[in-house]
Design a protein around this motif. Structure first.
Motif, PDB file in Angstrom:
ATOM      1  N   CYS A 386       0.831  -1.203   0.000  1.00 19.17           N
ATOM      2  CA  CYS A 386       0.000   0.000   0.000  1.00 19.17           C
ATOM      3  C   CYS A 386       0.875   1.267   0.000  1.00 19.17           C
ATOM      4  N   PRO A 387       0.328   2.370  -0.511  1.00 22.85           N
ATOM      5  CA  PRO A 387       1.029   3.641  -0.316  1.00 22.85           C
ATOM      6  C   PRO A 387       1.166   3.879   1.195  1.00 22.85           C
ATOM      7  N   GLY A 388       2.329   4.283   1.622  1.00 17.09           N
ATOM      8  CA  GLY A 388       2.512   4.549   3.047  1.00 17.09           C
ATOM      9  C   GLY A 388       2.778   3.309   3.878  1.00 17.09           C
ATOM     10  N   CYS A 389       2.987   2.149   3.224  1.00 18.85           N
ATOM     11  CA  CYS A 389       3.301   0.929   3.977  1.00 18.85           C
ATOM     12  C   CYS A 389       4.712   1.049   4.555  1.00 18.85           C
ATOM     13  N   VAL A 572      -0.486  15.001   3.959  1.00 20.27           N
ATOM     14  CA  VAL A 572      -0.163  14.310   2.713  1.00 20.27           C
ATOM     15  C   VAL A 572       1.046  14.980   2.068  1.00 20.27           C
ATOM     16  N   ALA A 573       1.666  14.235   1.173  1.00 16.63           N
ATOM     17  CA  ALA A 573       2.834  14.786   0.487  1.00 16.63           C
ATOM     18  C   ALA A 573       2.391  15.456  -0.810  1.00 16.63           C
ATOM     19  N   TYR A 574       3.143  16.434  -1.270  1.00 12.61           N
ATOM     20  CA  TYR A 574       2.905  16.980  -2.615  1.00 12.61           C
ATOM     21  C   TYR A 574       4.249  17.409  -3.192  1.00 12.61           C
ATOM     22  N   HIS A 588      13.114   4.810  -7.138  1.00 13.26           N
ATOM     23  CA  HIS A 588      13.653   3.905  -6.124  1.00 13.26           C
ATOM     24  C   HIS A 588      12.721   3.593  -4.963  1.00 13.26           C
ATOM     25  N   LEU A 589      11.829   4.524  -4.643  1.00 13.89           N
ATOM     26  CA  LEU A 589      10.853   4.251  -3.582  1.00 13.89           C
ATOM     27  C   LEU A 589       9.582   3.672  -4.217  1.00 13.89           C
ATOM     28  N   ALA A 590       9.218   4.239  -5.360  1.00 16.72           N
ATOM     29  CA  ALA A 590       8.087   3.742  -6.146  1.00 16.72           C
ATOM     30  C   ALA A 590       6.803   3.614  -5.344  1.00 16.72           C
ATOM     31  N   CYS A 591       6.488   4.599  -4.557  1.00 17.14           N
ATOM     32  CA  CYS A 591       5.218   4.606  -3.838  1.00 17.14           C
ATOM     33  C   CYS A 591       4.085   4.702  -4.859  1.00 17.14           C
ATOM     34  N   PRO A 592       3.076   3.835  -4.758  1.00 20.24           N
ATOM     35  CA  PRO A 592       1.995   3.850  -5.750  1.00 20.24           C
ATOM     36  C   PRO A 592       1.114   5.093  -5.683  1.00 20.24           C
ATOM     37  N   ALA A 593       1.336   5.991  -4.723  1.00 26.27           N
ATOM     38  CA  ALA A 593       0.565   7.238  -4.705  1.00 26.27           C
ATOM     39  C   ALA A 593       1.104   8.239  -5.726  1.00 26.27           C
ATOM     40  N   PHE A 594       2.301   7.964  -6.239  1.00 24.86           N
ATOM     41  CA  PHE A 594       2.866   8.844  -7.251  1.00 24.86           C
ATOM     42  C   PHE A 594       2.250   8.589  -8.621  1.00 24.86           C
ATOM     43  N   PHE A 595       2.107   9.633  -9.407  1.00 25.35           N
ATOM     44  CA  PHE A 595       1.762   9.420 -10.810  1.00 25.35           C
ATOM     45  C   PHE A 595       2.472  10.450 -11.674  1.00 25.35           C
ATOM     46  N   HIS A 602       3.543  13.701  -9.720  1.00 23.23           N
ATOM     47  CA  HIS A 602       2.688  14.258  -8.676  1.00 23.23           C
ATOM     48  C   HIS A 602       2.297  13.180  -7.682  1.00 23.23           C
ATOM     49  N   VAL A 603       1.689  13.623  -6.575  1.00 24.92           N
ATOM     50  CA  VAL A 603       1.174  12.684  -5.582  1.00 24.92           C
ATOM     51  C   VAL A 603      -0.351  12.727  -5.644  1.00 24.92           C
ATOM     52  N   ASP A 604      -0.973  11.544  -5.727  1.00 28.29           N
ATOM     53  CA  ASP A 604      -2.435  11.471  -5.664  1.00 28.29           C
ATOM     54  C   ASP A 604      -2.839  11.533  -4.193  1.00 28.29           C
ATOM     55  N   LEU A 607      -4.612   8.693  -2.543  1.00 31.41           N
ATOM     56  CA  LEU A 607      -3.877   7.450  -2.312  1.00 31.41           C
ATOM     57  C   LEU A 607      -2.808   7.604  -1.238  1.00 31.41           C
ATOM     58  N   CYS A 608      -2.283   8.813  -1.076  1.00 32.65           N
ATOM     59  CA  CYS A 608      -1.151   9.027  -0.162  1.00 32.65           C
ATOM     60  C   CYS A 608      -1.483   8.523   1.236  1.00 32.65           C
ATOM     61  N   GLY A 609      -0.612   7.690   1.780  1.00 31.06           N
ATOM     62  CA  GLY A 609      -0.814   7.156   3.123  1.00 31.06           C
ATOM     63  C   GLY A 609      -0.217   8.049   4.197  1.00 31.06           C
ATOM     64  N   GLY A 610       0.443   9.105   3.780  1.00 25.36           N
ATOM     65  CA  GLY A 610       0.956  10.075   4.740  1.00 25.36           C
ATOM     66  C   GLY A 610       2.161   9.616   5.545  1.00 25.36           C
ATOM     67  N   CYS A 611       2.973   8.730   4.984  1.00 26.74           N
ATOM     68  CA  CYS A 611       4.115   8.230   5.763  1.00 26.74           C
ATOM     69  C   CYS A 611       5.252   9.240   5.836  1.00 26.74           C
ATOM     70  N   MET A 612       5.271  10.182   4.896  1.00 27.01           N
ATOM     71  CA  MET A 612       6.287  11.241   4.848  1.00 27.01           C
ATOM     72  C   MET A 612       7.688  10.712   4.549  1.00 27.01           C
ATOM     73  N   VAL A 613       7.745   9.546   3.980  1.00 29.16           N
ATOM     74  CA  VAL A 613       9.049   8.975   3.634  1.00 29.16           C
ATOM     75  C   VAL A 613       9.615   9.662   2.391  1.00 29.16           C
ATOM     76  N   CYS A 614       8.730   9.959   1.413  1.00 27.10           N
ATOM     77  CA  CYS A 614       9.223  10.594   0.188  1.00 27.10           C
ATOM     78  C   CYS A 614       9.845  11.966   0.466  1.00 27.10           C
ATOM     79  N   LEU A 615       9.367  12.633   1.513  1.00 29.21           N
ATOM     80  CA  LEU A 615       9.939  13.943   1.858  1.00 29.21           C
ATOM     81  C   LEU A 615      11.402  13.828   2.256  1.00 29.21           C
TER      82      LEU A 615
HETATM   83  S1  SF4 Z   1       3.965  10.440   2.036  1.00 24.87           S
HETATM   84 FE1  SF4 Z   1       4.987  10.038   0.102  1.00 24.87          FE
HETATM   85  S2  SF4 Z   1       5.758   7.957   0.269  1.00 24.87           S
HETATM   86 FE2  SF4 Z   1       4.278   8.222   1.900  1.00 24.87          FE
HETATM   87  S3  SF4 Z   1       2.371   7.512   1.028  1.00 24.87           S
HETATM   88 FE3  SF4 Z   1       2.419   9.693   0.639  1.00 24.87          FE
HETATM   89  S4  SF4 Z   1       3.327   9.871  -1.378  1.00 24.87           S
HETATM   90 FE4  SF4 Z   1       3.764   7.796  -0.669  1.00 24.87          FE
END
Ligand code: SF4
Ligand code: SF4
Lengths: 629, 201
Positions: A386-389, A572-574, A588-595, A602-604, A607-615
């Protein structure tokens, strides 16, 4: 859309009893095969249910849990299938009518106690539900657990419809109590996950407890006892064979010199194939619902009236070989066919494969339906984390630190999905718990740095023994316990490490770190995978050390946090600005919330799980409040 | 119990869309109408965004499975999955499909291309006797939520006359089986689906 629990005609709000618990004989309801099994067990009066969840069996215990039961039964999620089997055996010895549920591979884990409890017998009655998975819809193999009926010596029932799932469960439990012998209820994914109308029988009261009478000459199978008990088992199977001869589940219909013997879901394919082809009037059918022990007299009568018979069974040719042996033993002049052509030993049967086999039997040509051509080169839709897993975050950090130098021993859970690129975090896998022990063996023989990934539920299931072994035998291994506080893969059942007290007071939380230290591991570090930097630092430090090292990566599963713990993430991330680091993050992270679209990456937000890892991976990705928060 | 029509319906969508709940609702509608129903679902690891296929067989089928060339009706909750599922359509069968994509991860990351709607329509129209395309997500939102898009498609299917019951049966089932707070929204969604079909023909 979510469903209300209110049955038809009952005013919602009045907290009606769940329809499965209603005593309304004659009521017809649409039930999932697994719900029908629950109803059947209730009608028999089941006292105790022990399980280890696993697709396609999970909805059985989950339904028992959901409906509560109002004190009719006790339900336990055991730590593994062997434990469930033993808890069930003890319960049935103490006189409770007991149901034990698991998926097919779980029976391998439970086989040790199983193959001896058929010697001792169990006075309260025990039914083992083995949910097999022909077609490997959600499993690592498609073993045929009818083999266990023969191997362990258990009468076996194989339902093909929702109605049969209910009725056979009831009959299996009643037979188990009558014979005082364990009985196998063997289903396949299609049956567990079909829905059909089920007509209810009376609910009755929970079964009376059979008082335990001490009898070490029966229940303590030292060699002298075991020898005698094996002979007893053979005698019991003789009694069960008589039951199978007259079982209402074994029936003959139709006429003609061509016979078909069918069992399990193949019976459904046969029924539909006969209807579609109109060949129903030309064959005689023996439907086997109680499939072990074989009703040899019934079979002999059937075979004697046929010139040729076709045996229909998915997976192994067990029935076919037994029929061939019977034909030889009794000298019957009948041609037997089964496996071959469209009827493979692997995979599932279908109405079309059965139609083809019928055509061969009757010397006809099968008219199979025309289909339009499959589209080629369509984008695939593989299951993904999942996004944010939190597993993605952890895997990202591990790949950064270890890259392709290390070897990754995986285990069974959502985290197996880390095998996909770009994370590529699974090099091998066998079964529940194998990450630690197979990882130990691999590390010893290869001398390569080896990481074992194991989830919390799997750790309790059978990772602990491997860990003790690794310490004792001085293996060189990093074990990463992915502790997300639930059994995410199969639908968030509780395990001994659960965060939330789902089962009420009976449920105790076990601290993984204390367990790991208790196993003798001194090198233990806890990390929060959503903090990428500190996770990478901990990994890099561990990389320099040797011996058995354990990292506990602690972060609740996002789905579980949202659905069960009701903890939505409001940030959420943007993408604030397109940059090479954003492209790098996607790669390399390939979060499925990206498109990606014409304007960039961009970030959908939905879908974004809010993990803040991409930041932490890309400096031009920023956080903001969810627009509907 | 009526066994008049033996109909096989193949439903396909994406994990998380709620297609299994929609399948159960339609199956219950049929059962409430006194029809014989067998329904099935395959969703290996679908919770994680994979394909979810389900089936409803009316009129006395015993098997819950629908093979290639066997579906009298396909309900596609996602256009790419409609296209992928077309091999299941029987000769003379019909299709109802959502037109609003949920791009799989390979598409969102730009590694793969989503087939364009013209290609999907051409394929469906080439194979099916009748076909209907609806913007289910948009209509669902109009009714109250994205999820209600599933009821739009079900409502549309009931309005085609291809099923042995009409939209009124579906509405009755919604009143019986859905939680009160979801009822009005789903009834609105059914209505939008019905209107989309009746105004198209
Ligand atoms: S914060 Fe970033 S990595 Fe985490 S779910 Fe949202 S888009 Fe994906
Ligand atoms: S269900 Fe939980 S553990 Fe499984 S992939 Fe999703 S977030 Fe990860």
């Amino acid at each position: 859309m979510s469903e209300s629990t209110a049955p038809s005609g009952v005013t919602p709000g009045a907290r009606p009893v769940n329809p499965l618990l209603a005593d309304e004989p004659g009521a017809r309801r649409l039930l999932l095969g697994n719900e029908a099994i629950v109803r059947g067990a209730l009608e028999a009066g089941v006292n105790l249910v022990a399980c280890y969840p696993g697709t396609p069996s999970s909805e059985v215990p989950d339904t028992f849990r959901r409906i509560g039961g109002g004190g009719r039964y006790r339900l336990e999620y055991s730590v593994n299938e062997k434990v469930a089997m033993e808890v069930g055996a003890g319960s049935a010895l103490a006189g409770a009518m007991t149901l034990v549920t698991m998926k097919h591979v779980g029976v391998n884990v439970a086989a040790d106690p199983l193959l001896t409890m058929t010697y001792t017998g169990l006075p309260g009655g025990l039914v083992l539900l083995s949910a097999d998975d022909p077609g490997c819809h959600a499993s690592q193999n498609e073993q045929d657990n009818r083999t266990y009926a023969r191997f362990a010596g258990m009468p076996c029932f194989e339902p093909a419809t929702a109605q049969e799932a209910k009725d056979m469960t009831r009959d299996a439990l009643l037979l188990a109590r009558e014979l005082e012998q364990p009985v196998l209820l063997r289903t396949t994914t299609r049956v567990n996950h079909l829905r059909g109308a089920v007509e209810f029988g009376p609910l009755g009261q929970p079964a009376p407890i059979v008082p335990f009478e001490r009898n070490p000459r029966r229940f303590v199978p030292v060699p002298a006892v075991a020898r005698v008990r094996h002979a007893e088992l053979v005698r019991h199977l003789g009694v069960a064979r008589e039951k199978a001869e007259h079982s209402p589940w074994n029936t003959v219909r139709g006429d003609g010199r061509f016979g078909v013997i069918a069992s399990g879901i193949s019976r459904a394919y046969l029924s539909d194939a006969l209807h579609e082809t109109g060949w129903g009037g030309r064959v005689k059918v023996l439907d086997l619902g109680m499939t072990w022990p074989l009703p040899e007299e019934l079979l002999t009568d059937f075979l004697s009236e046929c010139d040729a018979v076709l045996v229909l069974e998915e997976l192994e040719p067990l029935l076919e070989n037994d029929v061939r042996a019977l034909v030889q033993r009794r000298g019957l002049p009948v041609a037997v066919s089964g496996k071959g052509g469209a009827l493979t030993i692997y995979g599932e049967y279908s109405t079309q494969s059965v139609t083809q086999a019928l055509a061969d039997l009757l010397g006809e040509t099968a008219r199979l339906p025309m289909a339009c051509d499959p589209e080629t080169a369509l984008p695939v839709r593989p299951p993904n984390l999942c996004p944010g897993c939190s597993h993605r975050a952890l895997y990202y950090a591990v790949r950064k630190v270890f890259g392709d130098d290390a070897v990754y021993s995986s285990d069974i859970g959502c985290y197996t999905l880390g095998l996909l690129p770009p994370l590529r975090m699974a090099d091998f896998l066998f079964c529940m718990g194998s990450s630690v022990s197979a990882g130990s063996g691999f590390a010893t023989a290869s001398g390569k740095p080896t990481l074992a990934f194991i989830g919390d539920s799997t750790f309790f299931h059978s990772g602990i023994t491997g860990l003790v072994n690794a310490v004792f035998n001085k293996h060189d291994l990093i074990v990463v316990v992915l502790d997300n506080g639930t059994t995410a893969m199969t639908g968030h059942q509780p395990n001994p490490g659960v965060i939330q007290d789902v089962l009420g007071n009976a449920c105790v939380h076990l601290d993984i770190e204390a367990v790991v230290r208790g196993c003798g591991v001194a090198d233990v570090v806890k990390v929060r995978p959503f903090n990428v930097k500190s996770t990478m630092k901990a990994l890099a430090e561990m990389k320099e050390r040797s011996g058995v090292r354990v990292i506990i990566a602690e972060e609740p599963c996002v789905l579980y946090a949202r659905r069960t713990l009701k903890k939505p993430r409001n940030q959420v991330a943007y993408v604030a600005e397109q940059s090479p680091s954003v492209a790098d993050c996607l790669e390399h992270l390939a979060c499925p919330a990206f498109f990606r679209d014409d304007t960039g990456i961009h970030v959908d937000e939905n879908l974004c799980g809010g993990c803040m890892v991409c930041l932490q991976v890309a400096d031009t990705i920023k956080a903001r409040k969810r627009s509907d928060a | 119990m009526s066994n008049a029509a033996r109909i096989r319906i193949y439903l396909t969508g994406v994990g998380g869309q709620g297609t299994l709940t929609a399948t159960t609702l339609l199956a219950r509608t049929a059962l409430d109408q006194g029809l014989e129903v067998t329904s099935g679902e395959i969703h290996g690891m679908a919770q994680r965004g994979g394909v979810v296929e389900s089936t409803i067989l009316l009129g006395g089928w015993m098997s819950p499975k629908i093979g290639h060339g066997e579906a009298d009706l396909i309900l596609g909750f996602e256009p790419l999955e409609t296209l992928r599922g077309m091999t299941h359509l029987a000769a003379g069968g019909s299709v109802l499909s959502n037109t609003e994509p949920l791009p799989p991860v390979g598409v969102s990351t730009g590694r793969e291309a989503y087939p364009d709607m013209a290609r999907i329509r051409a394929k469906v129209e080439g194979c099916a006797a009748h076909s209907w395309f609806l913007p289910c997500r948009t209509l669902g939102l109009q009714a109250g939520s994205v999820q209600a898009g599933n009821s739009v498609l079900l409502g549309a299917a009931c309005a085609t006359g291809l099923l042995p019951f009409g939209p009124d049966a579906l509405e009755a089932a919604i009143r019986t089986h859905l939680a009160p707070k979801l009822m009005d929204m789903n009834l609105r969604a059914v209505e939008l689906g019905v209107r989309a079909v009746t105004s198209a023909s």
